[in-house]
Design a protein around this motif. Structure first.
Motif, PDB file in Angstrom:
ATOM      1  N   PRO A   1      30.826  40.633  47.282  1.00 46.97           N
ATOM      2  CA  PRO A   1      30.649  42.224  47.174  1.00 46.97           C
ATOM      3  C   PRO A   1      30.252  42.826  46.048  1.00 46.97           C
ATOM      4  O   PRO A   1      31.156  43.606  45.538  1.00 46.97           O
ATOM      5  N   ILE A   2      29.250  42.325  45.434  1.00 50.10           N
ATOM      6  CA  ILE A   2      28.920  42.751  44.084  1.00 50.10           C
ATOM      7  C   ILE A   2      28.534  44.111  44.405  1.00 50.10           C
ATOM      8  O   ILE A   2      28.644  45.062  43.421  1.00 50.10           O
ATOM      9  N   ALA A   3      27.809  44.458  45.495  1.00 49.41           N
ATOM     10  CA  ALA A   3      27.404  45.959  45.588  1.00 49.41           C
ATOM     11  C   ALA A   3      28.685  46.948  45.288  1.00 49.41           C
ATOM     12  O   ALA A   3      28.477  48.076  44.998  1.00 49.41           O
ATOM     13  N   PHE A   4      29.808  46.698  46.001  1.00 53.50           N
ATOM     14  CA  PHE A   4      30.991  47.437  45.712  1.00 53.50           C
ATOM     15  C   PHE A   4      31.339  47.604  44.224  1.00 53.50           C
ATOM     16  O   PHE A   4      32.082  48.493  44.061  1.00 53.50           O
ATOM     17  N   ILE A   5      31.079  46.445  43.700  1.00 51.19           N
ATOM     18  CA  ILE A   5      31.831  46.596  42.476  1.00 51.19           C
ATOM     19  C   ILE A   5      31.125  47.557  41.159  1.00 51.19           C
ATOM     20  O   ILE A   5      31.738  48.184  40.779  1.00 51.19           O
ATOM     21  N   THR A   6      29.651  47.718  41.435  1.00 50.87           N
ATOM     22  CA  THR A   6      29.397  48.763  40.640  1.00 50.87           C
ATOM     23  C   THR A   6      28.451  49.832  41.264  1.00 50.87           C
ATOM     24  O   THR A   6      28.693  50.983  40.832  1.00 50.87           O
ATOM     25  N   THR A   7      27.812  49.468  42.286  1.00 49.89           N
ATOM     26  CA  THR A   7      27.062  50.506  42.955  1.00 49.89           C
ATOM     27  C   THR A   7      27.926  51.728  43.538  1.00 49.89           C
ATOM     28  O   THR A   7      27.618  52.730  43.018  1.00 49.89           O
TER      29      THR A   7
ATOM     30  N   ILE B   1      39.676  49.197  51.043  1.00 51.93           N
ATOM     31  CA  ILE B   1      40.198  48.356  51.972  1.00 51.93           C
ATOM     32  C   ILE B   1      39.728  46.758  51.492  1.00 51.93           C
ATOM     33  O   ILE B   1      40.498  45.661  51.317  1.00 51.93           O
ATOM     34  N   ILE B   2      38.470  46.734  51.052  1.00 56.87           N
ATOM     35  CA  ILE B   2      37.889  45.594  50.669  1.00 56.87           C
ATOM     36  C   ILE B   2      38.697  44.788  49.476  1.00 56.87           C
ATOM     37  O   ILE B   2      39.242  43.603  49.446  1.00 56.87           O
ATOM     38  N   SER B   3      38.976  45.734  48.380  1.00 52.69           N
ATOM     39  CA  SER B   3      39.809  45.176  47.416  1.00 52.69           C
ATOM     40  C   SER B   3      41.290  44.752  47.585  1.00 52.69           C
ATOM     41  O   SER B   3      41.760  43.940  47.095  1.00 52.69           O
ATOM     42  N   PHE B   4      41.892  45.611  48.596  1.00 59.43           N
ATOM     43  CA  PHE B   4      43.133  45.068  49.115  1.00 59.43           C
ATOM     44  C   PHE B   4      42.931  43.966  49.681  1.00 59.43           C
ATOM     45  O   PHE B   4      43.885  42.937  49.361  1.00 59.43           O
TER      46      PHE B   4
ATOM     47  N   PHE C   1      39.096  51.000  39.828  1.00 57.89           N
ATOM     48  CA  PHE C   1      40.458  50.136  39.697  1.00 57.89           C
ATOM     49  C   PHE C   1      40.201  49.094  40.726  1.00 57.89           C
ATOM     50  O   PHE C   1      40.534  48.078  40.716  1.00 57.89           O
ATOM     51  N   CYS C   2      39.522  49.677  41.937  1.00 56.95           N
ATOM     52  CA  CYS C   2      39.265  48.507  43.126  1.00 56.95           C
ATOM     53  C   CYS C   2      38.231  47.629  42.615  1.00 56.95           C
ATOM     54  O   CYS C   2      38.408  46.424  43.010  1.00 56.95           O
ATOM     55  N   SER C   3      37.264  47.823  41.931  1.00 55.64           N
ATOM     56  CA  SER C   3      36.337  47.180  41.450  1.00 55.64           C
ATOM     57  C   SER C   3      36.937  45.957  40.626  1.00 55.64           C
ATOM     58  O   SER C   3      36.574  44.855  40.667  1.00 55.64           O
ATOM     59  N   ILE C   4      37.910  46.435  39.810  1.00 52.72           N
ATOM     60  CA  ILE C   4      38.309  45.539  38.787  1.00 52.72           C
ATOM     61  C   ILE C   4      39.122  44.398  39.710  1.00 52.72           C
ATOM     62  O   ILE C   4      39.089  43.333  39.461  1.00 52.72           O
ATOM     63  N   GLY C   5      39.823  45.049  40.984  1.00 51.33           N
ATOM     64  CA  GLY C   5      40.503  44.015  41.945  1.00 51.33           C
ATOM     65  C   GLY C   5      39.609  43.290  42.279  1.00 51.33           C
ATOM     66  O   GLY C   5      40.108  42.226  42.501  1.00 51.33           O
ATOM     67  N   ILE C   6      38.533  43.628  42.743  1.00 53.66           N
ATOM     68  CA  ILE C   6      37.732  42.636  43.550  1.00 53.66           C
ATOM     69  C   ILE C   6      37.358  41.723  42.625  1.00 53.66           C
ATOM     70  O   ILE C   6      37.411  40.366  43.073  1.00 53.66           O
ATOM     71  N   LEU C   7      36.860  42.351  41.435  1.00 48.37           N
ATOM     72  CA  LEU C   7      36.398  41.103  40.396  1.00 48.37           C
ATOM     73  C   LEU C   7      37.547  40.019  40.013  1.00 48.37           C
ATOM     74  O   LEU C   7      37.243  38.931  39.983  1.00 48.37           O
ATOM     75  N   TYR C   8      38.441  40.629  39.894  1.00 49.97           N
ATOM     76  CA  TYR C   8      39.638  39.760  39.664  1.00 49.97           C
ATOM     77  C   TYR C   8      39.947  38.609  40.621  1.00 49.97           C
ATOM     78  O   TYR C   8      40.025  37.466  40.381  1.00 49.97           O
ATOM     79  N   SER C   9      39.969  39.217  41.893  1.00 52.77           N
ATOM     80  CA  SER C   9      40.461  38.453  43.068  1.00 52.77           C
ATOM     81  C   SER C   9      39.184  37.079  43.100  1.00 52.77           C
ATOM     82  O   SER C   9      39.389  36.125  43.431  1.00 52.77           O
ATOM     83  N   LEU C  10      37.761  37.670  43.066  1.00 54.87           N
ATOM     84  CA  LEU C  10      36.857  36.619  43.027  1.00 54.87           C
ATOM     85  C   LEU C  10      37.093  35.467  42.049  1.00 54.87           C
ATOM     86  O   LEU C  10      36.940  34.330  42.303  1.00 54.87           O
ATOM     87  N   TRP C  11      37.307  35.920  40.820  1.00 57.25           N
ATOM     88  CA  TRP C  11      37.549  34.928  39.641  1.00 57.25           C
ATOM     89  C   TRP C  11      38.647  34.057  39.899  1.00 57.25           C
ATOM     90  O   TRP C  11      38.810  32.704  39.707  1.00 57.25           O
ATOM     91  N   PHE C  12      39.597  34.809  40.535  1.00 53.97           N
ATOM     92  CA  PHE C  12      40.944  34.007  40.408  1.00 53.97           C
ATOM     93  C   PHE C  12      40.780  33.034  41.704  1.00 53.97           C
ATOM     94  O   PHE C  12      41.295  32.143  41.836  1.00 53.97           O
ATOM     95  N   LEU C  13      40.162  33.607  42.614  1.00 58.53           N
ATOM     96  CA  LEU C  13      40.058  32.626  43.869  1.00 58.53           C
ATOM     97  C   LEU C  13      39.153  31.136  43.699  1.00 58.53           C
ATOM     98  O   LEU C  13      39.813  30.271  43.808  1.00 58.53           O
TER      99      LEU C  13
END
Lengths: 264, 263
Positions: free
Chosen positions: A213-219, A239-242, A156-168
């Motif tokens: 932070p691709i590392a966080f997304i899949t690894t 924390i990062i996804s937040f 769920f956090c990975s999805i959050g980071i991914l979404y935020s990156l795209w949205f930014l």
């Protein structure tokens, strides 16, 4: 925030966009075949890597498959939700139709991020989940509640980071009008998410954990899956996804102040 | 069908080049989005995967840098432009003009490559600063030959995409067919792994498909890795000669089928 209202609006979005997508039936079938071939292609690449070595970055083939599965799920989510919607932001701005979005008595980020859906990504999500199930069997992973809870949290956090990156990146459209290429750059960076972070050299590892932070997304979700993730990694991902989510939200509200509609 | 002379071509190129210069940032971003080969190189060398294929780190880094260059100068996006033009009805005025609209797209691509050139050079310089041992200067003959083979690779892809683009006359969304075709291009062309590293059961048939000639062949030529130049060129030319009549035919059928918006 009236959650009931938003859910109702979302189910309407879902209905209309699926209906309009299904008008192009052959198109949906071609997209399905593309999803299957794309997974086969990545597996093919993995087998080339493992032809003469038993591990890359300390991950053996069975373990690397987990990353592949998680990547496929995330890619499916990107193709289903993020890509069709955030591509649309460019049109909103170019044609000045963002005015209509802003006038609606509903959150603008909600409409912009969720209005459309591309059903072809569903198959990728299903394929990814199937691959993960296969990985559970071949890696002999024990499933328990804590495991499931941690898996879903990190995913769920990975999805959050991914979404935020795209949205930014998409938000910068308000200033630059055309950011299609910037998302393309992001896409090519995300591409490396299908390999374990440790398989890269030290400098790239730093780059992919701090700047993007691709590392966080899949690894990290894959490590959780294998049961080798450290607690601090999971907390860090939370924390990062937040942070990413808050920043993207703030940035959107900030950018709106600079939005001048097409005529003004 | 082709009503082209030198003046028209030069004018087209000039117009498209100035058009492209307006979008320099965009093109720089495109150039950056092509750096996947470098990530792949990093995986190959960090895990010593190249030992099995008898390629030294230096040769492999030259290969991937060449692959980056070949990709930069052979990338084609005509389907997407054509689809947009077709959907918005912009094709109609083009059809009235005594010039096949694909020349316009062709000139657009060439102009974009010229605009992209400096960015590609900058990326190459950064690459050499990080990997100084991989600096090499190909001989003039090899350099010219690899330019030709890169151009052939571009032509093959341009023809394939133009054929797909012509399908817009029948189906409104030809770009999904292109995305389908992009998958084998990505995995089999040598962009992510040199074709010699492929398993035998793939190598036995892959050389009759167009894919290795899109990246692998020109990149091997430029980087000085082993490759059969003659058979490579022959296959490229065969594919061009094979695809061109197909394109001509779909174009003719498509324009007959075409009904402008509203008619």
């Amino acid at each position: 925030m009236n959650i009931k209202k938003y859910l109702k609006v979302y189910s309407l979005f879902l209905y209309t966009s699926i209906a309009s997508e299904l008008e192009y039936k052959t198109n949906v079938i071609i997209d399905f075949i593309t999803a299957i071939l794309s997974l086969l292609g990545s597996l093919f690449l993995l087998t080339i890597f493992f032809q003469n070595t038993d591990n890359i970055g300390g991950w053996n083939f069975e373990q690397a498959l987990i990353i592949q599965g998680i990547y496929t799920i995330l890619n499916g989510i990107t193709n289903t939700w993020f890509n069709p919607n955030l591509k649309e932001i460019v049109n909103y701005i170019r044609e000045g139709t963002l005015d209509f979005v802003l006038l609606k008595p509903i959150d603008s980020q909600f409409i912009i991020s969720l209005k459309k859906i591309a059903p072809s990504g569903f198959l990728e999500i299903i394929l990814g989940i199937a691959l993960l199930f296969y990985c559970i069997i071949i890696n002999q992973i024990n499933i328990n509640l804590v495991f499931l809870f941690l898996c879903f949290t990190t995913l769920f956090c990975s999805i959050g980071i991914l979404y935020s990156l795209w949205f930014l990146i998409s938000t910068t459209t308000i200033w630059f009008v055309k950011t299609w290429n910037a998302t393309e750059v992001l896409r090519s960076f995300l591409y490396i998410g299908r390999f374990p972070l440790n398989s890269f050299s030290f400098s790239l590892r730093i780059f992919f954990s701090i700047f993007i932070p691709i590392a966080f997304i899949t690894t990290i979700p894959s490590e959780v899956f294998l049961g080798i993730a450290q607690l601090w990694e999971i907390l860090l991902e939370l924390i990062i996804s937040f942070i990413f989510f808050i920043v993207s939200r703030r940035f959107w509200l900030f950018a709106l102040k600079y939005y001048t509609s097409a005529s003004s | 069908m082709f009503n082209l002379n030198k003046n028209k071509l030069i004018t087209l190129l000039k117009v498209q080049y100035s058009n492209m210069l307006e979008y320099r940032v965009e093109i720089a971003l495109w150039a950056i989005s092509g750096i996947i080969p470098f990530f792949m190189l990093n995986i190959w060398t960090s895990n010593n995967l190249n030992e099995s294929i008898n390629l030294s780190n230096v040769m492999l880094s030259r290969y991937f840098l060449s692959a980056f260059f070949v990709r930069q100068f052979s990338v084609v996006w005509v389907v997407f432009t054509f689809e947009e033009d077709a959907l918005l009805g912009k094709i109609s005025p083009y059809l009235i003009q005594p010039l096949n609209p694909f020349f316009r797209y062709f000139a657009q691509h060439l102009a974009e490559q010229i605009t992209r050139f400096p960015f590609a050079i900058i990326i190459a310089i950064i690459f050499f600063l990080i990997n100084p041992e991989s600096i090499w200067i190909p001989s003039l003959g090899i350099f010219l030959l690899s330019c030709v083979s890169t151009f052939f690779s571009f032509l093959i892809q341009f023809l394939i995409q133009s054929i797909i683009a012509c399908l817009c006359f029948w189906t409104e969304r030809a770009s999904s067919i292109e995305r389908l075709l992009f998958i084998p291009t990505l995995f089999l062309s040598g962009l992510l792994a040199p074709v010699i590293s492929f398993p035998e059961y793939i190598k036995s048939w892959i050389y009759i498909t167009p894919f290795p000639y899109l990246i692998d062949f020109p990149a091997n030529l430029l980087s000085g890795n082993d490759t059969n130049a003659i058979s490579g060129f022959v296959m490229q030319i065969i594919w061009i000669l094979f695809l061109f009549p197909i394109f001509k035919r779909t174009w003719n059928l498509g324009t007959k089928k075409y009904t402008a918006m509203g008619s």
